[in-house]
Design a protein around this motif. Sequence first.
Motif, PDB file in Angstrom:
ATOM      1  N   SER A  69       0.778  -1.129  -0.005  1.00 46.49           N
ATOM      2  CA  SER A  69       0.046   0.077   0.071  1.00 46.49           C
ATOM      3  C   SER A  69       0.877   1.231  -0.098  1.00 46.49           C
ATOM      4  CB  SER A  69      -0.942   0.021   1.309  1.00 46.49           C
ATOM      5  OG  SER A  69      -1.690   1.187   1.302  1.00 46.49           O
ATOM      6  N   GLN A 116     -11.046   3.135  -3.325  1.00 44.88           N
ATOM      7  CA  GLN A 116     -11.397   2.957  -2.059  1.00 44.88           C
ATOM      8  C   GLN A 116     -13.055   3.639  -1.960  1.00 44.88           C
ATOM      9  OE1 GLN A 116     -10.244   1.664   0.546  1.00 44.88           O
ATOM     10  NE2 GLN A 116      -7.977   1.337   0.224  1.00 44.88           N
ATOM     11  N   THR A 120     -12.483   8.493   3.367  1.00 50.55           N
ATOM     12  CA  THR A 120     -11.229   8.169   2.540  1.00 50.55           C
ATOM     13  C   THR A 120      -9.985   8.478   3.342  1.00 50.55           C
ATOM     14  OG1 THR A 120     -11.653  10.343   1.576  1.00 50.55           O
ATOM     15  CG2 THR A 120     -12.101   7.971   0.044  1.00 50.55           C
ATOM     16  N   GLY A 135      -9.267   2.659   4.898  1.00 49.88           N
ATOM     17  CA  GLY A 135      -8.580   2.544   3.613  1.00 49.88           C
ATOM     18  C   GLY A 135      -7.631   1.157   3.671  1.00 49.88           C
ATOM     19  N   THR A 172      -9.704  -2.097   4.049  1.00 47.76           N
ATOM     20  CA  THR A 172     -10.631  -2.741   2.920  1.00 47.76           C
ATOM     21  C   THR A 172      -9.585  -3.785   2.235  1.00 47.76           C
ATOM     22  OG1 THR A 172     -10.129  -0.968   1.378  1.00 47.76           O
ATOM     23  CG2 THR A 172     -11.978  -0.948   2.822  1.00 47.76           C
ATOM     24  N   ILE A 173      -8.145  -3.346   2.251  1.00 50.90           N
ATOM     25  CA  ILE A 173      -7.373  -4.052   1.048  1.00 50.90           C
ATOM     26  C   ILE A 173      -7.344  -5.427   1.176  1.00 50.90           C
ATOM     27  CG2 ILE A 173      -4.958  -3.941   0.533  1.00 50.90           C
ATOM     28  CD1 ILE A 173      -4.819  -1.070   1.221  1.00 50.90           C
ATOM     29  N   HIS A 221     -16.247  -3.467   3.086  1.00 39.83           N
ATOM     30  CA  HIS A 221     -16.090  -2.281   3.175  1.00 39.83           C
ATOM     31  C   HIS A 221     -15.867  -1.802   4.833  1.00 39.83           C
ATOM     32  CE1 HIS A 221     -17.148  -1.582  -0.819  1.00 39.83           C
ATOM     33  NE2 HIS A 221     -18.175  -2.353  -0.699  1.00 39.83           N
ATOM     34  N   ASP A 228      -4.459   3.489   0.083  1.00 43.77           N
ATOM     35  CA  ASP A 228      -5.675   3.636   1.092  1.00 43.77           C
ATOM     36  C   ASP A 228      -6.549   4.522   0.775  1.00 43.77           C
ATOM     37  OD1 ASP A 228      -3.517   5.401   1.492  1.00 43.77           O
ATOM     38  OD2 ASP A 228      -3.512   5.312   3.934  1.00 43.77           O
ATOM     39  N   HIS A 229      -6.102   5.820  -0.200  1.00 45.44           N
ATOM     40  CA  HIS A 229      -6.913   6.761  -0.518  1.00 45.44           C
ATOM     41  C   HIS A 229      -6.178   7.584  -1.386  1.00 45.44           C
ATOM     42  CE1 HIS A 229      -4.421   8.964   2.179  1.00 45.44           C
ATOM     43  NE2 HIS A 229      -4.666   8.325   3.317  1.00 45.44           N
ATOM     44  N   ARG A 289     -11.298   9.159  -3.539  1.00 39.00           N
ATOM     45  CA  ARG A 289     -11.551   7.614  -3.667  1.00 39.00           C
ATOM     46  C   ARG A 289     -10.735   6.994  -4.890  1.00 39.00           C
ATOM     47  NH1 ARG A 289     -16.733   7.073  -6.139  1.00 39.00           N
ATOM     48  NH2 ARG A 289     -17.166   5.355  -4.894  1.00 39.00           N
ATOM     49  N   SER A 318     -13.041  -2.299  -6.944  1.00 39.27           N
ATOM     50  CA  SER A 318     -12.726  -1.756  -5.581  1.00 39.27           C
ATOM     51  C   SER A 318     -11.725  -2.388  -5.014  1.00 39.27           C
ATOM     52  CB  SER A 318     -13.966  -1.825  -5.101  1.00 39.27           C
ATOM     53  OG  SER A 318     -13.733  -1.659  -3.468  1.00 39.27           O
ATOM     54  N   THR A 319     -11.035  -1.911  -3.882  1.00 36.43           N
ATOM     55  CA  THR A 319     -10.119  -2.519  -3.171  1.00 36.43           C
ATOM     56  C   THR A 319     -10.647  -3.843  -2.420  1.00 36.43           C
ATOM     57  OG1 THR A 319     -10.530  -0.801  -1.303  1.00 36.43           O
ATOM     58  CG2 THR A 319      -8.597  -0.504  -2.849  1.00 36.43           C
TER      59      THR A 319
END
Length: 542
Positions: free
Chosen positions: A36, A70, A75, A80, A83-84, A89, A334-335, A485, A506-507
């Motif tokens: 990340s 994200q 954010t 963030g 979620t990875i 979410h 992450d954002h 995002r 999406s992540t």
Amino acid sequence: MVMFAAFLVGLFAAQPVAPAPVALKADAPKLVVVISVDQFSSDLFDEYRPQFTAGLARLSGGTAFRNGYQAHAATETCPGHSTILTGSHPTHTGIIANSWVDQSLTRSDRTVYCAEDERVPGTSSTSYTVSPLHLRVPTLGDLLKQQSPQSLNVAVAGKDRAAVMMGGHNVDQRWYWDGKTFTTDLKSAAVPETINKAKVAIAGAIAVPQAGLNPPPFCQAKSTPAAVSPTLSVGAGRFARAAGDAKAFRASPEFDGAVLAIAAGLIQELKLGQDAATDVISVGLSATDYIGHGLGPGGGEMCLQLLSLDRNLGDFFNVLDRSGIDYTVVLTADHGGMDIPERLRSKGVTDAARADPALTTVEVGKAIAAKLKLSGPVLLGDMAGDVWIDRSLKTADRARAEREAIAIFKAHPQVEAVFTSREIERLPVPTASPDQWTIEQRVRASFDKQRSGDLYVALKKNVSPIAKPGAGYVATHGSVWDYDRRVPILFWRRGAAPADRQDHVSTVNILPTVAAEIGLQVPASLDGRCIDGVEGVACPSH
């Protein structure tokens, strides 16, 4: 700048490898590397991609999604990162923000940091015990160790919250920067020699002054000073550093080099990817975020940072190549982030502005208290985002305060929307393509009934919540808008054909996609689904 992997490569002699279980899939990679890059927006990726020649160029030659998301509204770093590697979410991870207000706490500090254990006596949200307590779902590493107990789950990052949210609950090693050196929250873990050597090398580097970098022509063109205030300009810095300045070290390309060096050393020392069990290492690179906050993402400093990051990632991957490990890589963020309004306006973004200081919860709370003749703070929280109503107020007064707060926020020309928790809660969690979500749906994906505020306030696009910038904090993120995002999501494995993908993902899709690649079983309840068409990944039928 120092690339610390050079200090660590080759330090550890080979040791006999204990028997391990068969890999999850016959052709599964032996090591999953998840990286990340904090505040690495798709806007930055698109802008700098033609300049990359090393590590980021390699990853861009895999399956590259420039329209990753994200997808949620919160954010920030902690949501963030949550979620990875969870496929979920923030509404399901429970990590709604970097911090939130818990008015039921008995300690004087009612703010809770996302990666703390507030049950520890004498702690606060700024002086805390690091813990994954608040993360409500398992990570890739957690699930991997359940299915393959001899697999190793390792995390290293420039921030504790990045290491905690990507590593999860069941980690073999977790290391992160505490402001002075690298440390861990794991009491029983033996300290690897990599960490001891890295501490010495980093302390030695910080102890001596650092001359500024010489920007290449591409960065020179971006190195134009931009006035943030009458006494502060950014844009033309070169990361010169005085001896002993650990904060300047943290907000420089050197910091990511140190984290990658530690990751390379841990891979070698712990023999990650060198037996039949697939291992995972998550790597959180934080310098881009510190530079973005302190100097803005649109100047020459960010140019120097991203080109240095490209080179450092290239060195890191070269270490892995020489080891002969069969590895796969995912890189995301992450954002994103918004540049300073002053520079945006010079580029034609006419609505870029700093928020009115009157929009803080303190100021709005004072206005409500005066009008309704109430005592106490009335409102809790920061500028925009989640806002809590003081629960010490009587029920009727809380209702009056809520109505007045909604009226004040909605009447302000810099506010886009205001939602009550009741309005948000009754929405289903969105499942459509993330680029199609409404603002309210973005807020819903971040909503947790126990932790979220009574109101959610969204500022208008291009309004920075930093009303009064100062040294070290001139730009930020955290909005509902796509500049915060949208993030790149890059999948790479040796031999996979390149693929530039324009579809919106999406992540939360990362975990199920990696799980399909290595043969890991994942819960059906995940928000994310395996992405069809990623090179080398055969998704199960949905």
